[in-house]
Design a protein around this motif. Structure first.
Motif, PDB file in Angstrom:
ATOM      1  N   VAL A   1      12.235  15.091  -0.069  1.00 20.61           N
ATOM      2  CA  VAL A   1      10.769  15.156   0.003  1.00 20.61           C
ATOM      3  C   VAL A   1      10.302  16.584   0.255  1.00 20.61           C
ATOM      4  O   VAL A   1       9.311  17.047  -0.328  1.00 20.61           O
ATOM      5  CB  VAL A   1      10.260  14.196   1.099  1.00 20.61           C
ATOM      6  CG1 VAL A   1       8.785  14.434   1.368  1.00 20.61           C
ATOM      7  CG2 VAL A   1      10.473  12.756   0.665  1.00 20.61           C
ATOM      8  N   LEU A   2      11.010  17.297   1.103  1.00 23.13           N
ATOM      9  CA  LEU A   2      10.623  18.689   1.378  1.00 23.13           C
ATOM     10  C   LEU A   2      10.767  19.555   0.124  1.00 23.13           C
ATOM     11  O   LEU A   2       9.909  20.408  -0.153  1.00 23.13           O
ATOM     12  CB  LEU A   2      11.475  19.254   2.514  1.00 23.13           C
ATOM     13  CG  LEU A   2      11.224  18.651   3.906  1.00 23.13           C
ATOM     14  CD1 LEU A   2      12.190  19.228   4.923  1.00 23.13           C
ATOM     15  CD2 LEU A   2       9.772  18.881   4.340  1.00 23.13           C
TER      16      LEU A   2
ATOM     17  N   ARG B   1      18.473   8.837   5.674  1.00 21.22           N
ATOM     18  CA  ARG B   1      17.190   9.301   6.199  1.00 21.22           C
ATOM     19  C   ARG B   1      17.085  10.827   6.098  1.00 21.22           C
ATOM     20  O   ARG B   1      16.048  11.355   5.674  1.00 21.22           O
ATOM     21  CB  ARG B   1      17.037   8.840   7.642  1.00 21.22           C
ATOM     22  CG  ARG B   1      15.740   9.256   8.291  1.00 21.22           C
ATOM     23  CD  ARG B   1      15.602   8.628   9.669  1.00 21.22           C
ATOM     24  NE  ARG B   1      15.482   7.174   9.575  1.00 21.22           N
ATOM     25  CZ  ARG B   1      15.516   6.355  10.602  1.00 21.22           C
ATOM     26  NH1 ARG B   1      15.727   6.825  11.825  1.00 21.22           N
ATOM     27  NH2 ARG B   1      15.373   5.058  10.443  1.00 21.22           N
ATOM     28  N   LYS B   2      18.141  11.527   6.446  1.00 19.98           N
ATOM     29  CA  LYS B   2      18.126  12.986   6.357  1.00 19.98           C
ATOM     30  C   LYS B   2      18.071  13.453   4.907  1.00 19.98           C
ATOM     31  O   LYS B   2      17.355  14.407   4.574  1.00 19.98           O
ATOM     32  CB  LYS B   2      19.360  13.559   7.059  1.00 19.98           C
ATOM     33  CG  LYS B   2      19.345  13.401   8.573  1.00 19.98           C
ATOM     34  CD  LYS B   2      20.589  14.022   9.186  1.00 19.98           C
ATOM     35  CE  LYS B   2      20.573  13.897  10.698  1.00 19.98           C
ATOM     36  NZ  LYS B   2      21.794  14.482  11.338  1.00 19.98           N
TER      37      LYS B   2
ATOM     38  N   LEU C   1       4.553  14.230   1.566  1.00 20.87           N
ATOM     39  CA  LEU C   1       4.904  14.176   2.983  1.00 20.87           C
ATOM     40  C   LEU C   1       4.314  12.946   3.658  1.00 20.87           C
ATOM     41  O   LEU C   1       4.964  12.299   4.490  1.00 20.87           O
ATOM     42  CB  LEU C   1       4.423  15.455   3.670  1.00 20.87           C
ATOM     43  CG  LEU C   1       5.109  16.752   3.216  1.00 20.87           C
ATOM     44  CD1 LEU C   1       4.457  17.949   3.900  1.00 20.87           C
ATOM     45  CD2 LEU C   1       6.598  16.702   3.522  1.00 20.87           C
ATOM     46  N   VAL C   2       3.069  12.593   3.294  1.00 24.50           N
ATOM     47  CA  VAL C   2       2.430  11.425   3.892  1.00 24.50           C
ATOM     48  C   VAL C   2       3.147  10.135   3.485  1.00 24.50           C
ATOM     49  O   VAL C   2       3.365   9.233   4.307  1.00 24.50           O
ATOM     50  CB  VAL C   2       0.937  11.377   3.501  1.00 24.50           C
ATOM     51  CG1 VAL C   2       0.326  10.037   3.887  1.00 24.50           C
ATOM     52  CG2 VAL C   2       0.169  12.507   4.179  1.00 24.50           C
ATOM     53  N   SER C   3       3.528  10.035   2.193  1.00 22.76           N
ATOM     54  CA  SER C   3       4.228   8.827   1.743  1.00 22.76           C
ATOM     55  C   SER C   3       5.573   8.679   2.458  1.00 22.76           C
ATOM     56  O   SER C   3       5.963   7.581   2.857  1.00 22.76           O
ATOM     57  CB  SER C   3       4.428   8.869   0.231  1.00 22.76           C
ATOM     58  OG  SER C   3       5.219   9.991  -0.140  1.00 22.76           O
ATOM     59  N   LYS C   4       6.265   9.798   2.653  1.00 21.10           N
ATOM     60  CA  LYS C   4       7.530   9.734   3.385  1.00 21.10           C
ATOM     61  C   LYS C   4       7.294   9.322   4.840  1.00 21.10           C
ATOM     62  O   LYS C   4       8.054   8.509   5.398  1.00 21.10           O
ATOM     63  CB  LYS C   4       8.217  11.102   3.332  1.00 21.10           C
ATOM     64  CG  LYS C   4       9.471  11.209   4.190  1.00 21.10           C
ATOM     65  CD  LYS C   4      10.533  10.213   3.767  1.00 21.10           C
ATOM     66  CE  LYS C   4      11.785  10.351   4.618  1.00 21.10           C
ATOM     67  NZ  LYS C   4      12.799   9.338   4.274  1.00 21.10           N
ATOM     68  N   ALA C   5       6.249   9.863   5.452  1.00 17.46           N
ATOM     69  CA  ALA C   5       5.952   9.505   6.840  1.00 17.46           C
ATOM     70  C   ALA C   5       5.610   8.016   6.959  1.00 17.46           C
ATOM     71  O   ALA C   5       6.005   7.347   7.928  1.00 17.46           O
ATOM     72  CB  ALA C   5       4.802  10.358   7.358  1.00 17.46           C
TER      73      ALA C   5
ATOM     74  N   LEU D   1       0.825  -1.207   0.000  1.00 16.26           N
ATOM     75  CA  LEU D   1       0.000   0.000   0.000  1.00 16.26           C
ATOM     76  C   LEU D   1       0.858   1.256   0.000  1.00 16.26           C
ATOM     77  O   LEU D   1       0.576   2.225  -0.722  1.00 16.26           O
ATOM     78  CB  LEU D   1      -0.932  -0.013   1.212  1.00 16.26           C
ATOM     79  CG  LEU D   1      -2.017  -1.099   1.221  1.00 16.26           C
ATOM     80  CD1 LEU D   1      -2.789  -1.065   2.539  1.00 16.26           C
ATOM     81  CD2 LEU D   1      -2.981  -0.907   0.047  1.00 16.26           C
ATOM     82  N   VAL D   2       1.906   1.259   0.813  1.00 17.41           N
ATOM     83  CA  VAL D   2       2.793   2.430   0.857  1.00 17.41           C
ATOM     84  C   VAL D   2       3.504   2.610  -0.483  1.00 17.41           C
ATOM     85  O   VAL D   2       3.690   3.744  -0.951  1.00 17.41           O
ATOM     86  CB  VAL D   2       3.807   2.267   2.006  1.00 17.41           C
ATOM     87  CG1 VAL D   2       4.807   3.421   2.010  1.00 17.41           C
ATOM     88  CG2 VAL D   2       3.089   2.211   3.341  1.00 17.41           C
ATOM     89  N   LEU D   3       3.887   1.510  -1.114  1.00 14.10           N
ATOM     90  CA  LEU D   3       4.529   1.613  -2.420  1.00 14.10           C
ATOM     91  C   LEU D   3       3.575   2.196  -3.464  1.00 14.10           C
ATOM     92  O   LEU D   3       3.966   3.030  -4.295  1.00 14.10           O
ATOM     93  CB  LEU D   3       5.026   0.241  -2.861  1.00 14.10           C
ATOM     94  CG  LEU D   3       5.732   0.181  -4.226  1.00 14.10           C
ATOM     95  CD1 LEU D   3       6.970   1.070  -4.215  1.00 14.10           C
ATOM     96  CD2 LEU D   3       6.116  -1.258  -4.563  1.00 14.10           C
ATOM     97  N   ALA D   4       2.296   1.770  -3.424  1.00 16.87           N
ATOM     98  CA  ALA D   4       1.313   2.324  -4.356  1.00 16.87           C
ATOM     99  C   ALA D   4       1.137   3.825  -4.128  1.00 16.87           C
ATOM    100  O   ALA D   4       1.078   4.622  -5.083  1.00 16.87           O
ATOM    101  CB  ALA D   4      -0.022   1.599  -4.195  1.00 16.87           C
TER     102      ALA D   4
END
Length: 305
Positions: free
Chosen positions: A113-114, A106-107, A141-145, A49-52
């Motif tokens: 993403v920002l 990660r950083k 932002l949601v996908s990254k979270a 789901l996250v990949l989609a």
């Protein structure tokens, strides 16, 4: 408990006409059926789901950044951010056993993403739709979270002592890789050095032969030239020497040496022939001319290489 029949094979003896060989024979074994790993199934489902959602965010950000940059190559520029983001996601997953190594990707991923979210927001404001700007930026932002949450679940927590032990094992493995690479480079350098030494020895031998002939100011006779051929004649069987009538042979190898000396010194073919006949009066002129032509051709071919 549920059971399943599992087919296995074993070797058994089979005798035909007094000859025994081993053949494979199938047999069934009743094995207990293992329950499904629901945790793994759930994790695979969430990751899918996250990949989609990530693919939706990638398409959205690529289109938005491409239109913001005027289309064309702008879409390629938009894809750069998404490809870079996916790359650091993979790096972040591979570094799950090393928190220090995981911190950098990660950083970097958060920064990418920002930037993508800011570009999407700016594109939405330019077309006059703050709703599209806010929602589009929120998708990235949601996908990254969500990926951060998945990695947080996948991460393996290690105590400080265990982390040090893992770091020590990784250091040993890296040291072995470094030593193997250094030895391989040293072996290549050693082989190259040996080849250079062999080439230098060959050149020195050739120069020594040339200097030997140049330093002798006296005229070389055919009898002196034939002295170099005596060892090879001595190695021949006595029977062949007794039963074979030999014709006088021209000192071709030494004539070739003399021809190379004169030609490399800049002499023409005729000058080289005259100089060789002056040094070896017993040599046949036809043989000398043929030798000079042959050596001239060899030098020309070597010059074109």
């Amino acid at each position: 408990m549920k059971f399943v029949e599992e087919i296995r094979h074993r070797l058994v003896d089979r005798t035909i006409d007094g000859t025994t060989n081993q053949v494979s024979e199938p047999y069934s074994v009743r094995m207990p059926k293992l329950p499904r790993d629901k945790d793994t199934i759930a994790l695979v489902g969430v990751s899918g789901l996250v990949l989609a959602l990530t693919l939706v965010a990638i398409v959205w950000s690529t289109v938005s950044i491409g239109q913001l940059l005027g289309g064309g190559v702008g879409y390629a520029a938009g894809a750069v951010f998404d490809i870079a983001w996916l790359s650091v996601l993979v790096l972040e997953y591979l570094a799950r056993f090393d928190p220090k190594k995981q911190e950098l990707p990660r950083k970097v991923g958060l920064g990418l993403v920002l930037v993508a979210a800011a570009a999407i927001f700016l594109h939405g404001m330019e077309i006059g739709s703050w709703e599209m700007a806010a929602v589009g930026a929120a998708v990235s932002l949601v996908s990254k979270a969500l990926w951060w949450a998945v990695f947080k679940h996948v991460d393996k927590e290690l105590s400080p002592a265990d982390s040090q032990w893992v770091a020590a094992e990784m250091s040993k493995a890296n040291a072995k890789l470094a030593i193997a690479s250094a030895r391989r480079q040293a072996a290549k350098a050693e082989v190259h050095a040996r080849l250079e030494l062999l080439a230098a020895e060959r050149d020195l031998n050739e120069l020594a032969g040339l200097d030997h002939f140049r330093g002798s100011g006296n005229v070389i006779t055919a009898e002196q030239v034939r002295e170099h051929e005596e060892p090879s004649r001595l190695r021949e069987p006595a029977l062949n020497r007794a039963n074979t009538v030999r014709e006088p042979s021209e000192p071709e190898a030494n004539l070739s040496h003399l021809a190379r000396i004169e030609l490399t010194a800049g002499a023409s073919k005729q000058e080289a022939v005259e100089a060789i006949l002056a040094k070896v009066p017993d040599a046949k002129q036809a043989s000398v001319e043929a030798t000079v032509r042959r050596e001239r051709s060899k030098l020309d071919r070597a010059a074109y290489r």
